[in-house]
Design a protein around this motif. Structure first.
Motif, PDB file in Angstrom:
ATOM      1  N   VAL A 145       0.857  -1.180   0.000  1.00 31.92           N
ATOM      2  CA  VAL A 145       0.000   0.000   0.000  1.00 31.92           C
ATOM      3  C   VAL A 145       0.895   1.233   0.000  1.00 31.92           C
ATOM      4  O   VAL A 145       1.812   1.348   0.812  1.00 31.92           O
ATOM      5  CB  VAL A 145      -0.923   0.019   1.238  1.00 31.92           C
ATOM      6  N   VAL A 146       0.637   2.156  -0.936  1.00 32.65           N
ATOM      7  CA  VAL A 146       1.432   3.371  -1.045  1.00 32.65           C
ATOM      8  C   VAL A 146       0.542   4.553  -0.696  1.00 32.65           C
ATOM      9  O   VAL A 146      -0.529   4.719  -1.271  1.00 32.65           O
ATOM     10  CB  VAL A 146       1.997   3.539  -2.475  1.00 32.65           C
ATOM     11  N   PHE A 147       0.967   5.353   0.268  1.00 34.23           N
ATOM     12  CA  PHE A 147       0.211   6.530   0.652  1.00 34.23           C
ATOM     13  C   PHE A 147       0.728   7.715  -0.142  1.00 34.23           C
ATOM     14  O   PHE A 147       1.930   7.936  -0.241  1.00 34.23           O
ATOM     15  CB  PHE A 147       0.344   6.791   2.156  1.00 34.23           C
ATOM     16  N   ARG A 148      -0.195   8.468  -0.717  1.00 33.71           N
ATOM     17  CA  ARG A 148       0.176   9.607  -1.540  1.00 33.71           C
ATOM     18  C   ARG A 148      -0.426  10.871  -0.963  1.00 33.71           C
ATOM     19  O   ARG A 148      -1.428  10.829  -0.270  1.00 33.71           O
ATOM     20  CB  ARG A 148      -0.354   9.405  -2.966  1.00 33.71           C
ATOM     21  N   PRO A 149       0.164  12.017  -1.306  1.00 32.37           N
ATOM     22  CA  PRO A 149      -0.415  13.275  -0.832  1.00 32.37           C
ATOM     23  C   PRO A 149      -1.747  13.552  -1.505  1.00 32.37           C
ATOM     24  O   PRO A 149      -2.115  12.913  -2.494  1.00 32.37           O
ATOM     25  CB  PRO A 149       0.627  14.329  -1.221  1.00 32.37           C
ATOM     26  N   VAL A 150      -2.476  14.509  -0.954  1.00 27.96           N
ATOM     27  CA  VAL A 150      -3.799  14.866  -1.470  1.00 27.96           C
ATOM     28  C   VAL A 150      -3.726  15.273  -2.932  1.00 27.96           C
ATOM     29  O   VAL A 150      -4.586  14.934  -3.725  1.00 27.96           O
ATOM     30  CB  VAL A 150      -4.398  16.019  -0.627  1.00 27.96           C
ATOM     31  N   ASN A 151      -2.667  15.976  -3.328  1.00 26.20           N
ATOM     32  CA  ASN A 151      -2.539  16.453  -4.702  1.00 26.20           C
ATOM     33  C   ASN A 151      -1.745  15.461  -5.547  1.00 26.20           C
ATOM     34  O   ASN A 151      -0.866  15.836  -6.301  1.00 26.20           O
ATOM     35  CB  ASN A 151      -1.893  17.837  -4.728  1.00 26.20           C
ATOM     36  N   GLU A 152      -2.072  14.177  -5.434  1.00 29.90           N
ATOM     37  CA  GLU A 152      -1.293  13.139  -6.090  1.00 29.90           C
ATOM     38  C   GLU A 152      -1.326  13.217  -7.611  1.00 29.90           C
ATOM     39  O   GLU A 152      -0.446  12.700  -8.281  1.00 29.90           O
ATOM     40  CB  GLU A 152      -1.794  11.767  -5.661  1.00 29.90           C
ATOM     41  N   LEU A 153      -2.324  13.850  -8.195  1.00 33.53           N
ATOM     42  CA  LEU A 153      -2.438  13.915  -9.643  1.00 33.53           C
ATOM     43  C   LEU A 153      -1.568  15.014 -10.245  1.00 33.53           C
ATOM     44  O   LEU A 153      -1.420  15.106 -11.450  1.00 33.53           O
ATOM     45  CB  LEU A 153      -3.902  14.114 -10.049  1.00 33.53           C
ATOM     46  N   GLU A 154      -1.006  15.844  -9.416  1.00 33.94           N
ATOM     47  CA  GLU A 154      -0.149  16.916  -9.887  1.00 33.94           C
ATOM     48  C   GLU A 154       1.194  16.345 -10.354  1.00 33.94           C
ATOM     49  O   GLU A 154       1.714  15.391  -9.781  1.00 33.94           O
ATOM     50  CB  GLU A 154       0.081  17.914  -8.749  1.00 33.94           C
ATOM     51  N   ASP A 155       1.739  16.927 -11.427  1.00 42.84           N
ATOM     52  CA  ASP A 155       3.011  16.493 -11.983  1.00 42.84           C
ATOM     53  C   ASP A 155       4.111  16.657 -10.929  1.00 42.84           C
ATOM     54  O   ASP A 155       4.337  17.758 -10.432  1.00 42.84           O
ATOM     55  CB  ASP A 155       3.333  17.336 -13.223  1.00 42.84           C
ATOM     56  N   PRO A 156       4.818  15.571 -10.557  1.00 39.03           N
ATOM     57  CA  PRO A 156       5.822  15.676  -9.495  1.00 39.03           C
ATOM     58  C   PRO A 156       7.017  16.537  -9.882  1.00 39.03           C
ATOM     59  O   PRO A 156       7.734  17.019  -9.022  1.00 39.03           O
ATOM     60  CB  PRO A 156       6.249  14.232  -9.255  1.00 39.03           C
ATOM     61  N   GLU A 157       7.262  16.740 -11.191  1.00 37.30           N
ATOM     62  CA  GLU A 157       8.409  17.540 -11.621  1.00 37.30           C
ATOM     63  C   GLU A 157       8.046  18.991 -11.899  1.00 37.30           C
ATOM     64  O   GLU A 157       8.885  19.774 -12.335  1.00 37.30           O
ATOM     65  CB  GLU A 157       9.062  16.900 -12.840  1.00 37.30           C
ATOM     66  N   LYS A 158       6.769  19.343 -11.634  1.00 39.07           N
ATOM     67  CA  LYS A 158       6.316  20.711 -11.894  1.00 39.07           C
ATOM     68  C   LYS A 158       7.148  21.735 -11.116  1.00 39.07           C
ATOM     69  O   LYS A 158       7.637  22.707 -11.682  1.00 39.07           O
ATOM     70  CB  LYS A 158       4.844  20.850 -11.526  1.00 39.07           C
ATOM     71  N   ASP A 159       7.336  21.499  -9.827  1.00 39.77           N
ATOM     72  CA  ASP A 159       8.099  22.427  -8.997  1.00 39.77           C
ATOM     73  C   ASP A 159       9.561  22.485  -9.434  1.00 39.77           C
ATOM     74  O   ASP A 159      10.187  23.542  -9.395  1.00 39.77           O
ATOM     75  CB  ASP A 159       8.015  22.024  -7.520  1.00 39.77           C
ATOM     76  N   LEU A 160      10.101  21.355  -9.852  1.00 38.70           N
ATOM     77  CA  LEU A 160      11.482  21.314 -10.308  1.00 38.70           C
ATOM     78  C   LEU A 160      11.657  22.157 -11.567  1.00 38.70           C
ATOM     79  O   LEU A 160      12.588  22.958 -11.667  1.00 38.70           O
ATOM     80  CB  LEU A 160      11.902  19.864 -10.567  1.00 38.70           C
ATOM     81  N   ARG A 161      10.735  22.012 -12.535  1.00 39.38           N
ATOM     82  CA  ARG A 161      10.806  22.808 -13.766  1.00 39.38           C
ATOM     83  C   ARG A 161      10.662  24.294 -13.464  1.00 39.38           C
ATOM     84  O   ARG A 161      11.374  25.127 -14.020  1.00 39.38           O
ATOM     85  CB  ARG A 161       9.729  22.351 -14.753  1.00 39.38           C
ATOM     86  N   THR A 162       9.751  24.639 -12.575  1.00 38.24           N
ATOM     87  CA  THR A 162       9.554  26.040 -12.205  1.00 38.24           C
ATOM     88  C   THR A 162      10.821  26.615 -11.586  1.00 38.24           C
ATOM     89  O   THR A 162      11.226  27.740 -11.906  1.00 38.24           O
ATOM     90  CB  THR A 162       8.367  26.169 -11.221  1.00 38.24           C
ATOM     91  N   SER A 163      11.467  25.847 -10.711  1.00 33.99           N
ATOM     92  CA  SER A 163      12.707  26.304 -10.073  1.00 33.99           C
ATOM     93  C   SER A 163      13.806  26.509 -11.102  1.00 33.99           C
ATOM     94  O   SER A 163      14.562  27.487 -11.028  1.00 33.99           O
ATOM     95  CB  SER A 163      13.167  25.291  -9.028  1.00 33.99           C
ATOM     96  N   ILE A 164      13.909  25.607 -12.073  1.00 27.60           N
ATOM     97  CA  ILE A 164      14.930  25.737 -13.113  1.00 27.60           C
ATOM     98  C   ILE A 164      14.681  26.990 -13.951  1.00 27.60           C
ATOM     99  O   ILE A 164      15.602  27.766 -14.236  1.00 27.60           O
ATOM    100  CB  ILE A 164      14.986  24.474 -13.997  1.00 27.60           C
TER     101      ILE A 164
END
Length: 193
Positions: A145-164
């Motif tokens: 069983v894997v627990f995910r955050p509430v916003n699990e459908l959000e692209d996980p690399e979105k914040d990384l791309r924004t930072s770059i």
């Protein structure tokens, strides 16, 4: 002090959460809370028909008598053996101490040996066996069983791309500034000196 002067002294009693065949599930000692006069409350308590609240110890928590199996006058129940047994109604009972979290629990309680090993010998806990009986083993998810955050459908690399992108923008603008000639724009190595 004023209670003694005007005749309204607190009436102390034992709050019993549940009565089993040989065990009393004891919440502890409390004060009766009611708008009735002390004499009326005491008479109802001695008859086993007190209806109202019991303020538990120094906690400030008031338990309605509908949630208790019995409310007993202090002198009617005697604790023995460091509080592990009691004499009440001409019988000797084992005493299971009910923790505060279970005072307002509406279901049955189960007496178990104290997991800490010290006094009290028995401690009550909520009986959840009926929940275990109703759990279907075939309904359990297979594998891990894997627990995910509430916003699990959000692209996980979105914040990384924004930072770059922000870093690239900052780096690009870092080489800009006021030139010696008074204009704004890219700085040359000559202008920086």
């Amino acid at each position: 002090m004023l209670g003694k002067l005007f005749g309204k002294q607190p009436i102390r009693a034992w709050a019993i959460k549940q009565i089993d065949d040989a065990t009393l599930h004891l919440c502890g000692e409390g004060r009766l809370e009611s708008d009735q006069k002390s004499k009326v409350m005491l008479k109802a308590l001695q008859a086993g028909q007190f209806h109202g609240g019991v303020r538990m110890g120094d906690t400030g928590i008031v338990i309605n008598t509908r949630r208790l199996a019995a409310v007993v006058p202090l002198e009617a129940l005697q604790l023995l053996d460091d509080g592990n047994t009691a004499e009440w109604n001409g019988r000797r009972w084992a005493v299971s101490h009910v923790p505060q979290r279970a005072w307002l629990f509406d279901g049955p309680l189960v007496a178990e040996p104290n997991p800490l090993g010290g006094p009290p010998a028995l401690v009550s806990r909520e009986d959840v066996s009926h929940i275990r009986r109703n759990v279907r083993q075939d309904a359990a998810p297979p594998g891990e069983v894997v627990f995910r955050p509430v916003n699990e459908l959000e692209d996980p690399e979105k914040d990384l791309r924004t930072s770059i992108e922000q870093a690239q923008h900052w780096h690009k603008n870092a080489r800009r500034g006021w030139r010696k000639d008074g204009t704004w724009g890219p700085l040359d190595d000559v202008d920086k000196e």
